[in-house]
Design an enzyme around this catalytic site. Structure first.
Site, PDB file in Angstrom:
ATOM      1  N   CYS A 120       5.415   1.440  -3.679  1.00 39.23           N
ATOM      2  CA  CYS A 120       5.375   2.735  -3.005  1.00 39.23           C
ATOM      3  C   CYS A 120       6.133   3.765  -3.854  1.00 39.23           C
ATOM      4  O   CYS A 120       6.760   3.401  -4.859  1.00 39.23           O
ATOM      5  CB  CYS A 120       5.966   2.617  -1.602  1.00 39.23           C
TER       6      CYS A 120
ATOM      7  N   GLU B 217       0.998   5.962   6.337  1.00 40.11           N
ATOM      8  CA  GLU B 217       1.222   4.789   5.498  1.00 40.11           C
ATOM      9  C   GLU B 217      -0.008   4.448   4.676  1.00 40.11           C
ATOM     10  O   GLU B 217       0.107   3.968   3.560  1.00 40.11           O
ATOM     11  CB  GLU B 217       1.628   3.582   6.356  1.00 40.11           C
TER      12      GLU B 217
END
Length: 152
Positions: free
Chosen positions: A24, A15
């Site tokens: 993202c 992550e």
């Protein structure tokens, strides 16, 4: 079961830590270690900023929430490595995607190797309506699958 430190390390590895909100690769507003929704239920907003301590707090909170659901869904005995691999998978994709997956169905039928082989199918994100294969997801799923079958 609950997420081990090994699990938290794996999630952090893939992550990354972002103290400012960002989009993202799937165009979802994200902050910290992949947080998209705060513990209070509010979604991440573009100008949000957090501390590293808050990022850690959100990660632990989300893992506890995912663990509750996984513990209720999984009907077969699994080891800590398998649980951790599934935690990382669900942290990234959501428990709903896991629950609808062939991986989940095979796991609950006791087909551990069949379930392990399913991880590699989950390497795509949709961006601007186009499904794209992400190199980071390829690596993550490989690590999750390897952890899933470790020590069995």
């Amino acid at each position: 079961m609950k997420a081990s430190q090994n699990c938290l390390t794996l999630i952090k590895k893939y992550e990354g830590l972002y103290l400012n909100a960002y989009l993202c690769p799937a165009d979802i507003l994200t902050i910290g270690y992949g947080t998209i929704k705060y513990p209070n239920g509010n979604l991440v907003k573009l100008k949000d900023k957090i501390t590293e301590a808050q990022a850690e707090e959100y990660l632990v909170f989300e893992c506890k929430e995912i663990a509750k659901v996984l513990n209720s869904l999984i009907k077969v005995n699994i080891n800590q490595n398998q649980f951790d691999a599934l935690m990382s998978f669900c942290y990234n994709l959501g428990v709903g995607a896991f629950e609808r997956s062939t991986l989940f169905n095979l796991l609950n039928k006791g087909d551990i190797m069949g379930a392990a082989n399913e991880f590699e199918r989950w390497v795509y994100a949709t961006k601007n309506g186009v499904r794209i294969k992400l190199p980071g997801l390829i690596k993550r799923r490989k690590d999750e699958a390897e952890l899933f079958v470790k020590d069995i």
